[in-house]
Enzyme design. Structure first.
Site, PDB file in Angstrom:
ATOM      1  N   CYS A  93       0.830  -1.209   0.000  1.00  0.00           N
ATOM      2  CA  CYS A  93       0.000   0.000   0.000  1.00  0.00           C
ATOM      3  C   CYS A  93       0.866   1.262   0.000  1.00  0.00           C
ATOM      4  CB  CYS A  93      -0.992  -0.023   1.158  1.00  0.00           C
ATOM      5  SG  CYS A  93      -2.329   1.184   0.965  1.00  0.00           S
ATOM      6  N   HIS A 176      -3.727  -4.942   0.599  1.00  0.00           N
ATOM      7  CA  HIS A 176      -3.230  -5.266   1.936  1.00  0.00           C
ATOM      8  C   HIS A 176      -3.334  -6.770   2.192  1.00  0.00           C
ATOM      9  CE1 HIS A 176      -2.754  -1.323   4.060  1.00  0.00           C
ATOM     10  NE2 HIS A 176      -3.539  -0.911   3.090  1.00  0.00           N
ATOM     11  N   GLU A 178      -2.214  -8.431   4.533  1.00  0.00           N
ATOM     12  CA  GLU A 178      -2.298  -8.729   5.969  1.00  0.00           C
ATOM     13  C   GLU A 178      -3.700  -8.586   6.544  1.00  0.00           C
ATOM     14  OE1 GLU A 178      -1.760  -4.245   5.911  1.00  0.00           O
ATOM     15  OE2 GLU A 178      -1.207  -5.969   4.680  1.00  0.00           O
TER      16      GLU A 178
END
Length: 226
Positions: A93, A176, A178
């Site tokens: 990002c 993202h 994660e």
């Protein structure tokens, strides 16, 4: 025991200046549990000579706001040094944005996207086993690639949704990997998250981290300092 490649460390560079929103950086760092975390806004810096690999997290800061966030210029210089030294690097990002900006690319505010989106991922080792539905959370986007970079993914709202360097071991993703369902309540509260017609059951984006680890381990050793 720390993760090391030939006696060197993996560093996770945490770039979030808002202490109330560091949870996404923490989620990313948890994917590299034996890595050393570097709090960039707090003044910590990466000892590049001891770096086997570096991961750059997301951030609510913008790469075009160095007056407000002076450390942004330092992090761009870090990216250039990592490229020069051929240190395997993954930008997520904000990390995607600052890597391209550091190499002469352009980042602009385009409006917030907060939710699951369907991306067109190129056939790349970084995306092996990664489903096209990925978590996106950003208001800025790379609108012109940095020197030596090429786009390796697109999305309906972003033409440059991931990129890679043509000669250095640098890969970046706007999404993202994660983010999981566990963060959905916070994301909804903070950013108006909407999963739309998909669910986190459609998402395998975290495989990106395992792919990066494998690619970093097999990359040629980073160049020594002159």
């Amino acid at each position: 025991m720390r993760t090391k490649f030939d006696g060197k460390e993996i560093y996770v560079v945490k770039s979030e200046p808002d202490e109330e929103r560091t949870y996404h950086c923490d989620a990313l760092a948890s994917r590299f549990p034996t890595a050393t975390e570097i709090d960039y806004p707090a003044g910590e810096r990466v000892p590049v000579d001891s770096a086997a690999a570096v991961v750059l997290t997301g951030s609510t800061a913008a790469v075009y706001e160095p007056e407000q966030y002076p450390w942004v210029d330092d992090q761009q210089a870090l990216v250039r040094r990592l490229v020069e030294r051929s240190v395997p690097t993954l930008g997520v990002c904000f990390g995607h944005q600052i890597a391209n900006a550091a190499l002469g690319g352009t980042v602009e505010h385009v409006g917030m996207t907060a939710g699951l989106v369907e991306a067109d991922l190129d056939h790349q080792p970084l995306f092996e086993g990664v489903a096209p539905v990925v978590p996106a959370l950003h208001g800025d986007a790379v609108t012109a690639l940095g020197d030596g970079m090429e786009s390796i993914a697109t999305a309906p709202h972003a033409d440059i949704f991931a990129s890679r360097h043509q000669s250095a071991p640098l890969w970046t993703v706007q999404f993202h990997p994660e983010i999981t369902a566990a963060l959905e309540p916070r994301l909804t509260e903070d950013f108006g998250w909407e999963s739309g017609r998909w669910s986190f059951g459609d998402v395998t984006a975290a495989v990106v981290f395992e792919n990066f680890k494998s690619m970093a381990e097999s990359a040629p050793a980073a160049a020594d300092s002159p």
